[in-house]
Design a protein around this motif. Structure first.
Motif, mmCIF file in Angstrom:
data_model
loop_
_atom_site.group_PDB
_atom_site.id
_atom_site.type_symbol
_atom_site.label_atom_id
_atom_site.label_comp_id
_atom_site.label_asym_id
_atom_site.label_seq_id
_atom_site.Cartn_x
_atom_site.Cartn_y
_atom_site.Cartn_z
ATOM 1 N N SER A 109 0.833 -1.209 0.000
ATOM 2 C CA SER A 109 0.000 0.000 0.000
ATOM 3 C C SER A 109 0.865 1.255 0.000
ATOM 4 O O SER A 109 0.503 2.265 -0.602
ATOM 5 C CB SER A 109 -0.935 -0.007 1.211
ATOM 6 N N VAL A 110 2.016 1.201 0.653
ATOM 7 C CA VAL A 110 2.943 2.345 0.660
ATOM 8 C C VAL A 110 3.443 2.619 -0.754
ATOM 9 O O VAL A 110 3.497 3.769 -1.200
ATOM 10 C CB VAL A 110 4.127 2.083 1.610
ATOM 11 N N GLU A 111 3.794 1.561 -1.479
ATOM 12 C CA GLU A 111 4.271 1.721 -2.858
ATOM 13 C C GLU A 111 3.172 2.276 -3.760
ATOM 14 O O GLU A 111 3.422 3.141 -4.606
ATOM 15 C CB GLU A 111 4.764 0.381 -3.403
ATOM 16 N N ALA A 112 1.944 1.793 -3.583
ATOM 17 C CA ALA A 112 0.837 2.261 -4.408
ATOM 18 C C ALA A 112 0.583 3.750 -4.204
ATOM 19 O O ALA A 112 0.376 4.505 -5.161
ATOM 20 C CB ALA A 112 -0.430 1.460 -4.101
ATOM 21 N N ARG A 113 0.624 4.198 -2.956
ATOM 22 C CA ARG A 113 0.399 5.624 -2.686
ATOM 23 C C ARG A 113 1.546 6.472 -3.229
ATOM 24 O O ARG A 113 1.331 7.576 -3.723
ATOM 25 C CB ARG A 113 0.198 5.849 -1.188
ATOM 26 N N SER A 114 2.764 5.951 -3.167
ATOM 27 C CA SER A 114 3.916 6.676 -3.706
ATOM 28 C C SER A 114 3.801 6.837 -5.219
ATOM 29 O O SER A 114 4.072 7.908 -5.772
ATOM 30 C CB SER A 114 5.207 5.934 -3.348
ATOM 31 N N LEU A 115 3.379 5.775 -5.910
ATOM 32 C CA LEU A 115 3.206 5.846 -7.357
ATOM 33 C C LEU A 115 2.122 6.851 -7.738
ATOM 34 O O LEU A 115 2.264 7.606 -8.705
ATOM 35 C CB LEU A 115 2.860 4.465 -7.903
ATOM 36 N N ALA A 116 1.040 6.864 -6.967
ATOM 37 C CA ALA A 116 -0.042 7.814 -7.229
ATOM 38 C C ALA A 116 0.453 9.248 -7.058
ATOM 39 O O ALA A 116 0.124 10.129 -7.863
ATOM 40 C CB ALA A 116 -1.216 7.544 -6.298
ATOM 41 N N ARG A 117 1.262 9.502 -6.032
ATOM 42 C CA ARG A 117 1.798 10.850 -5.817
ATOM 43 C C ARG A 117 2.672 11.282 -6.987
ATOM 44 O O ARG A 117 2.635 12.446 -7.414
ATOM 45 C CB ARG A 117 2.597 10.901 -4.508
ATOM 46 N N LYS A 118 3.463 10.349 -7.523
ATOM 47 C CA LYS A 118 4.335 10.700 -8.653
ATOM 48 C C LYS A 118 3.512 11.081 -9.880
ATOM 49 O O LYS A 118 3.858 12.012 -10.604
ATOM 50 C CB LYS A 118 5.272 9.532 -8.962
#
Length: 313
Positions: A174-183
């Protein structure tokens, strides 16, 4: 309006009118927590465009044309919401020989990522890398299903011949998914009225006709290989956001993709059953049967490389 199935000068976003939950800016955002609690969108471009086929990866079983059952996901809840993105700046093609689909080719997408660069920085396409007929005229249509991140990881495992939870398939967190969305939110500052952000929106903001000179899309944050290199769909990538949530899909890894682009690896036309499933799925998303056939036939028949023709079995 009519769906432009050939070009990328018009990027269309559609939402389902039936079996779709009502979403507001407050209720739609994913809560912090585990993959079972985090929502993402899975962007399907092949047989999973047909809802009944995609549900095999969630509930288990098979549809007509398949020769084996899927085990299904740990969470067997089917999605109540879906959207459509038409004509994104990616190239759909068919390759390999699938035992599930009578030995025919199955769908992959080329994101035109620069394989020479390392890391997960955002990749912007230069004009020199969009200088082929295929890249300037053929876009890809996706059906986006809103599912949990755990379900996406389970689908990823099954697409790579593994069972959900197999440790050889590196799950997205979930941390990776939110990071990708922010990018992606940094790449595309504005969103359209449907809450979508993706690389094709660069063209949607340009006034007048789209040409190679002013068409400079972004592939967004680089993907990552999540399954063993001998698996077909091990490369997972975020291709945008919907209502702030990560939109994920998967294809072959960049090394394999280079071989398809060069013609070193042969493409392979889909079986009649596989072709038919995608056609039915495209019709479910709003295309007419004629539009769906035109969309598929052009992508089956057009070479991946700029000149000559990649070997086709």
């Amino acid at each position: 309006g009519a769906v432009d199935v050939k070009g990328r000068s018009r990027v269309t976003v559609r939402s389902s009118k039936q079996d779709m939950t009502s979403v507001t800016s407050n209720s739609n955002s994913s809560p912090a927590g585990s993959e079972a609690e985090t929502f993402v969108y899975y962007a399907s471009f092949g047989s999973n465009i047909l809802a009944e086929r995609f549900n095999c990866y969630l509930k288990g079983g098979r549809v007509e044309g398949m020769i084996r059952d899927m085990p299904g996901s740990r969470n067997k809840t089917t999605p109540k919401e879906w959207h459509v993105w038409h004509n994104l700046p990616h190239r759909l093609f068919f390759a390999h020989s699938s035992p599930t689909w009578e030995g025919g080719g199955v769908g992959f997408v080329d994101f035109y990522e620069n394989n020479d660069e390392e890391g997960d920085e955002v990749d912007h396409l230069s004009a020199s890398r969009t200088n082929t007929k295929q890249q300037t005229t053929l876009g890809t249509s996706y059906r986006l299903y809103r599912i949990t991140l755990e379900q996406f990881n389970d689908v990823l495992a099954q697409e790579n011949g593994m069972v959900p939870g197999d440790g050889n398939c590196q799950a997205l967190t979930s941390v990776e998914a939110r990071s990708l969305a922010r990018k992606w939110n940094e790449v595309v500052s504005a969103k359209n009225e449907n809450g979508a952000k993706h690389g094709g929106m660069v063209t949607a903001c340009v006034e007048g006709s789209i040409t190679r000179e002013n068409f400079v899309p972004s592939t967004g944050p680089r993907g990552e290989t999540r399954a063993p290199s001998n698996r077909w769909y091990g490369y997972a990538k975020c291709i945008g956001t919907m209502h702030g949530e990560c939109v994920l899909t998967f294809t072959c890894d960049p090394t394999e993709m280079e071989k398809f682009r060069s013609g070193q690896n042969a493409t392979n036309a889909p079986s009649e059953a596989y072709y038919d499933v995608i056609k039915k799925g495209l019709v479910q998303t709003g295309m007419s049967e004629r539009e769906a056939v035109a969309y598929l036939d052009e992508r089956v028949g057009t070479s991946l490389i700029a000149e000559g023709s990649a070997p086709v079995r």
